[in-house]
Motif scaffolding. Structure first.
Motif, PDB file in Angstrom:
ATOM      1  N   ARG A 250       1.021  -1.197   0.102  1.00 39.62           N
ATOM      2  CA  ARG A 250       0.296   0.139   0.392  1.00 39.62           C
ATOM      3  C   ARG A 250       0.748   1.217  -0.212  1.00 39.62           C
ATOM      4  O   ARG A 250       1.947   1.364   0.731  1.00 39.62           O
ATOM      5  CB  ARG A 250      -0.863  -0.354   1.068  1.00 39.62           C
ATOM      6  N   LEU A 251       0.414   1.933  -0.581  1.00 40.73           N
ATOM      7  CA  LEU A 251       1.019   3.814  -0.482  1.00 40.73           C
ATOM      8  C   LEU A 251      -0.101   4.292   0.210  1.00 40.73           C
ATOM      9  O   LEU A 251      -0.805   5.011  -0.856  1.00 40.73           O
ATOM     10  CB  LEU A 251       1.616   3.611  -1.822  1.00 40.73           C
ATOM     11  N   VAL A 252       0.798   5.223   0.786  1.00 43.14           N
ATOM     12  CA  VAL A 252       0.202   6.071   1.332  1.00 43.14           C
ATOM     13  C   VAL A 252       0.533   8.047   0.443  1.00 43.14           C
ATOM     14  O   VAL A 252       1.872   8.198   1.478  1.00 43.14           O
ATOM     15  CB  VAL A 252      -0.189   6.722   2.277  1.00 43.14           C
ATOM     16  N   ARG A 253       0.001   9.168  -0.526  1.00 40.96           N
ATOM     17  CA  ARG A 253       0.513   9.619  -0.249  1.00 40.96           C
ATOM     18  C   ARG A 253      -0.076  11.225   0.030  1.00 40.96           C
ATOM     19  O   ARG A 253      -1.258  10.968   0.137  1.00 40.96           O
ATOM     20  CB  ARG A 253       0.769  10.107  -2.304  1.00 40.96           C
ATOM     21  N   ALA A 254       0.840  11.851   0.409  1.00 44.79           N
ATOM     22  CA  ALA A 254       0.494  13.318   0.749  1.00 44.79           C
ATOM     23  C   ALA A 254       0.037  14.594  -0.521  1.00 44.79           C
ATOM     24  O   ALA A 254       0.628  14.935  -1.245  1.00 44.79           O
ATOM     25  CB  ALA A 254       1.304  14.293   1.668  1.00 44.79           C
ATOM     26  N   ILE A 255      -1.313  15.009  -0.425  1.00 42.66           N
ATOM     27  CA  ILE A 255      -1.613  15.505  -2.068  1.00 42.66           C
ATOM     28  C   ILE A 255      -1.360  16.891  -1.463  1.00 42.66           C
ATOM     29  O   ILE A 255      -1.245  17.955  -2.471  1.00 42.66           O
ATOM     30  CB  ILE A 255      -3.256  15.489  -2.499  1.00 42.66           C
ATOM     31  N   LYS A 256      -2.176  17.419  -0.136  1.00 47.91           N
ATOM     32  CA  LYS A 256      -1.787  18.902   0.197  1.00 47.91           C
ATOM     33  C   LYS A 256      -1.784  18.452   1.978  1.00 47.91           C
ATOM     34  O   LYS A 256      -1.987  17.509   2.750  1.00 47.91           O
ATOM     35  CB  LYS A 256      -3.318  19.583   0.969  1.00 47.91           C
ATOM     36  N   ASN A 257      -0.572  19.049   2.580  1.00 45.09           N
ATOM     37  CA  ASN A 257      -0.249  19.510   3.483  1.00 45.09           C
ATOM     38  C   ASN A 257      -0.064  20.634   4.512  1.00 45.09           C
ATOM     39  O   ASN A 257       1.172  20.978   3.715  1.00 45.09           O
ATOM     40  CB  ASN A 257       0.825  18.423   4.040  1.00 45.09           C
ATOM     41  N   ARG A 258      -0.818  21.812   5.292  1.00 46.19           N
ATOM     42  CA  ARG A 258      -0.627  22.695   5.405  1.00 46.19           C
ATOM     43  C   ARG A 258       0.390  22.931   6.666  1.00 46.19           C
ATOM     44  O   ARG A 258       1.106  23.603   7.129  1.00 46.19           O
ATOM     45  CB  ARG A 258      -1.785  23.879   6.341  1.00 46.19           C
ATOM     46  N   PHE A 259       0.696  21.917   7.577  1.00 44.04           N
ATOM     47  CA  PHE A 259       2.212  21.791   8.056  1.00 44.04           C
ATOM     48  C   PHE A 259       3.463  20.972   7.386  1.00 44.04           C
ATOM     49  O   PHE A 259       4.072  19.959   8.532  1.00 44.04           O
ATOM     50  CB  PHE A 259       1.438  21.250   9.515  1.00 44.04           C
ATOM     51  N   GLY A 260       3.002  20.539   6.284  1.00 44.83           N
ATOM     52  CA  GLY A 260       4.507  19.849   6.015  1.00 44.83           C
ATOM     53  C   GLY A 260       4.404  20.194   4.551  1.00 44.83           C
ATOM     54  O   GLY A 260       4.366  20.379   3.961  1.00 44.83           O
ATOM     55  N   ALA A 261       5.256  19.239   4.203  1.00 42.16           N
ATOM     56  CA  ALA A 261       5.925  18.845   2.620  1.00 42.16           C
ATOM     57  C   ALA A 261       4.702  18.250   2.083  1.00 42.16           C
ATOM     58  O   ALA A 261       4.271  17.105   2.336  1.00 42.16           O
ATOM     59  CB  ALA A 261       7.922  18.471   1.897  1.00 42.16           C
ATOM     60  N   VAL A 262       4.421  18.264   0.863  1.00 46.28           N
ATOM     61  CA  VAL A 262       3.227  17.652  -0.196  1.00 46.28           C
ATOM     62  C   VAL A 262       4.001  16.443  -1.623  1.00 46.28           C
ATOM     63  O   VAL A 262       5.213  16.385  -1.126  1.00 46.28           O
ATOM     64  CB  VAL A 262       2.334  18.212  -0.830  1.00 46.28           C
ATOM     65  N   ASN A 263       3.354  15.313  -1.744  1.00 43.87           N
ATOM     66  CA  ASN A 263       3.737  14.825  -2.064  1.00 43.87           C
ATOM     67  C   ASN A 263       4.558  13.850  -1.723  1.00 43.87           C
ATOM     68  O   ASN A 263       5.938  12.899  -1.965  1.00 43.87           O
ATOM     69  CB  ASN A 263       4.732  14.499  -3.521  1.00 43.87           C
ATOM     70  N   GLU A 264       5.125  13.328   0.138  1.00 45.39           N
ATOM     71  CA  GLU A 264       5.721  12.378   0.671  1.00 45.39           C
ATOM     72  C   GLU A 264       4.770  11.139   0.126  1.00 45.39           C
ATOM     73  O   GLU A 264       4.115  11.529  -0.142  1.00 45.39           O
ATOM     74  CB  GLU A 264       5.300  12.589   1.719  1.00 45.39           C
ATOM     75  N   LEU A 265       5.377  10.712   0.676  1.00 39.58           N
ATOM     76  CA  LEU A 265       5.161   8.787  -0.153  1.00 39.58           C
ATOM     77  C   LEU A 265       5.320   8.160   1.207  1.00 39.58           C
ATOM     78  O   LEU A 265       6.607   7.990   1.576  1.00 39.58           O
ATOM     79  CB  LEU A 265       5.904   8.534  -1.263  1.00 39.58           C
ATOM     80  N   GLY A 266       4.179   7.116   2.043  1.00 37.06           N
ATOM     81  CA  GLY A 266       4.862   5.756   3.077  1.00 37.06           C
ATOM     82  C   GLY A 266       4.572   4.633   2.146  1.00 37.06           C
ATOM     83  O   GLY A 266       3.251   4.652   1.361  1.00 37.06           O
ATOM     84  N   VAL A 267       5.451   3.696   2.467  1.00 35.05           N
ATOM     85  CA  VAL A 267       5.071   2.573   2.143  1.00 35.05           C
ATOM     86  C   VAL A 267       5.111   2.101   2.507  1.00 35.05           C
ATOM     87  O   VAL A 267       5.822   1.946   4.155  1.00 35.05           O
ATOM     88  CB  VAL A 267       6.454   2.434   0.808  1.00 35.05           C
ATOM     89  N   PHE A 268       3.409   0.959   2.298  1.00 38.59           N
ATOM     90  CA  PHE A 268       3.535  -0.055   3.666  1.00 38.59           C
ATOM     91  C   PHE A 268       2.917  -1.724   3.555  1.00 38.59           C
ATOM     92  O   PHE A 268       2.944  -1.546   1.966  1.00 38.59           O
ATOM     93  CB  PHE A 268       1.998   0.279   4.772  1.00 38.59           C
ATOM     94  N   ALA A 269       2.909  -2.647   3.665  1.00 38.03           N
ATOM     95  CA  ALA A 269       2.768  -4.013   3.654  1.00 38.03           C
ATOM     96  C   ALA A 269       1.592  -4.010   4.199  1.00 38.03           C
ATOM     97  O   ALA A 269       1.834  -4.389   5.998  1.00 38.03           O
ATOM     98  CB  ALA A 269       4.171  -4.703   3.880  1.00 38.03           C
ATOM     99  N   MET A 270       1.098  -4.890   3.358  1.00 41.81           N
ATOM    100  CA  MET A 270      -0.666  -5.490   4.546  1.00 41.81           C
ATOM    101  C   MET A 270       0.538  -6.777   4.973  1.00 41.81           C
ATOM    102  O   MET A 270       0.394  -8.232   4.272  1.00 41.81           O
ATOM    103  CB  MET A 270      -1.416  -5.469   3.447  1.00 41.81           C
ATOM    104  N   THR A 271      -0.126  -6.563   6.489  1.00 39.04           N
ATOM    105  CA  THR A 271       0.276  -8.291   6.697  1.00 39.04           C
ATOM    106  C   THR A 271      -0.971  -9.016   7.469  1.00 39.04           C
ATOM    107  O   THR A 271      -2.025  -8.288   7.455  1.00 39.04           O
ATOM    108  CB  THR A 271       1.750  -8.410   7.578  1.00 39.04           C
ATOM    109  N   GLU A 272      -0.430 -10.393   8.599  1.00 39.76           N
ATOM    110  CA  GLU A 272      -1.586 -10.513   8.729  1.00 39.76           C
ATOM    111  C   GLU A 272      -1.886  -9.983  10.631  1.00 39.76           C
ATOM    112  O   GLU A 272      -2.674  -9.774  10.990  1.00 39.76           O
ATOM    113  CB  GLU A 272      -1.007 -11.927   9.416  1.00 39.76           C
ATOM    114  N   LYS A 273      -1.049  -8.940  11.011  1.00 40.72           N
ATOM    115  CA  LYS A 273      -0.617  -8.121  11.726  1.00 40.72           C
ATOM    116  C   LYS A 273      -1.470  -6.572  11.862  1.00 40.72           C
ATOM    117  O   LYS A 273      -0.446  -5.896  11.701  1.00 40.72           O
ATOM    118  CB  LYS A 273       0.057  -8.305  13.165  1.00 40.72           C
TER     119      LYS A 273
END
Length: 459
Positions: A250-273
């Motif tokens: 899964r990828l989480v992307r910031a499109i708008k952020n008044r308190f930080g940089a935009v276009n930041e990307l967080g990468v996640f893996a879906m596991t059993e937990k």
């Protein structure tokens, strides 16, 4: 019984009309006018209507020099990748809107984050789509310690605001904003008026009390947030979940952020937990080949402050149709047609009778033009059926005149490639570092035909 007065509201910009129109006169979008019930103001003064109240308390007029510019204090969610996308963590009084396809992991991620913050913050989870038993079952399945996590299954706005006043939580999740309704409006939950008013009331409460509110939003078939476009203007931060529901990433992307940089990307893996952050996301977007294969080129893209290595794959085959196909997955399709024209005009590579397919491995979407050079080299490699040199990494924008333009943060991209073991880099001449980077040889090029010629010398 008198018929309720209705009007028509644009679902994109929120403009109101007393009659239906095929095209909104405010934003010029087609088929966005939705019928809603007109709600009379409680008094003659239009400013007595809650819809016209300010989102923040009235402040005196001050000179800009008299205002102390202090950094906004943040607190972490306990999930490093989530904090990265938020710009370093949550902000007191901030409102975050997170959207994504059904089943992609929005509720799972927020439940994990709330459970982590419940050990040092007062948190509240307001669910309008699931019962308390369903959420408790999910927490049990994910092995989440939720002893301090408060839960309320409610969709009426006035009751939610009363709960916020009584419990005084520090972090609140509203899942989802499309299910919440206000008694002040007669329209159905999820309508343009209800979504706009409920979001405005919750944002007003966040600014006045300092509580951090996270709103979960639905998305349309096109992938945009459902409801009026004004919803994105009201909140402070807008996050999008990306990725295939059938994949574990899964990828989480910031499109708008008044308190930080935009276009930041967080990468996640879906596991059993639940969702786990990925420390080395470049490994997700690189295919593992025993030997070099034709049509494969590795590029360095920049997602916010993070450089990512992504493999671009190209397949060129003889077309059996009158019009050759141009298909691009993860990159802009119109740009692919432009690059093929540049290659023909300035490098003599003709593909007018060839089907061209481009794919970015791992499901990542690349929007920056620095992928141009990698796309052309992958196409040339597939046409000649010869692999590119081992350990090669590429980035650079290609102009219509055949020149190779620089990309931002070139040295950071080179350092990331060298750290992952790449030994050869083809980059724009303007990005040539002043000091050599250990472990990687740099080939600086100015034009696309020069790039093709220099690669043939390294075969």
């Amino acid at each position: 019984m008198a018929k309720a007065k209705t009007n028509y509201t644009c679902s994109d910009c929120g403009a109101i009309s007393n009659k239906w129109m095929g095209q909104c006169t405010s934003c010029n979008q087609w088929n966005t006018m939705v019928e809603t019930v007109a709600d009379a103001a409680p008094g003659n003064n239009r400013y007595s209507n809650p819809q016209h109240m300010s989102l923040a308390q009235t402040a005196p007029v001050l000179s800009l020099d008299d205002i102390d510019a202090i950094d906004v204090p943040r607190f972490g969610t306990g999930i490093e990748e989530f904090d990265r996308v938020l710009g370093g963590g949550m902000v007191a009084g901030g409102v975050v809107l997170i959207g994504g396809d059904p089943g992609i992991g929005k509720s799972t991620l927020l439940l994990q984050a709330l459970a982590n913050m419940s050990h040092h913050k007062r948190v509240l989870y307001v669910s309008g789509e699931e019962s308390g038993a369903q959420i408790a079952l999910r927490a049990k399945r994910l092995l989440i310690d939720a002893k301090e996590l408060k839960l309320q299954a409610e969709i009426q706005l006035e009751k939610i605001l009363a709960t916020l006043h009584d419990l005084k939580p520090e972090v609140v999740v509203i899942d989802s904003i499309q299910t919440v309704y206000s008694d002040a409006l007669s329209s159905a939950p999820g309508s343009v008026a209800q979504v706009r008013e409920c979001a405005a009331q919750l944002t007003r409460a966040a600014k006045q009390t300092g509580v951090t509110i996270i709103l979960v939003g639905h998305v349309t078939k096109e992938g945009a947030l459902a409801g009026p476009r004004v919803l994105e203007h009201i909140v402070d931060t807008v996050l999008y979940f990306e990725g295939d529901a059938h994949s574990s990433f899964r990828l989480v992307r910031a499109i708008k952020n008044r308190f930080g940089a935009v276009n930041e990307l967080g990468v996640f893996a879906m596991t059993e937990k639940g969702l786990k952050g990925v420390s080395n996301p470049s490994a997700l977007f690189l295919s593992q080949h025993d030997n070099q294969v034709p049509g494969s080129c590795v590029m360095v893209t920049q997602e916010g402050t993070r450089p990512l290595l992504v493999e671009i794959q190209a397949l060129v085959d003889t077309s059996h149709l009158p019009n050759a196909r141009r298909l691009s997955v993860g990159l802009e399709q119109n740009r692919l047609a432009m690059l093929l024209a540049v290659a023909h005009r300035h490098a003599g590579i003709a593909a007018f009778d060839q089907d061209v397919f481009i794919n970015a491995v791992g499901g990542v979407k690349i929007t920056e033009p620095a992928a141009d050079l990698a796309v052309l080299l992958a196409i040339n490699s597939s046409m000649r059926n010869k692999p590119l040199p081992r350990g090669l990494v590429v980035f650079g924008e290609v102009g219509l005149a055949g020149e190779i333009r620089p990309a931002p943060r070139g040295q950071e991209r080179l350092r990331e490639a060298a750290k992952l073991g790449f030994t050869l880099a083809m980059i724009p001449k303007s990005n040539l570092p002043k000091q050599p980077i250990e472990g990687i040889k740099v080939i600086a090029v100015e034009r696309i035909d020069e790039a093709f010629n220099k690669l043939r010398d390294h075969e």
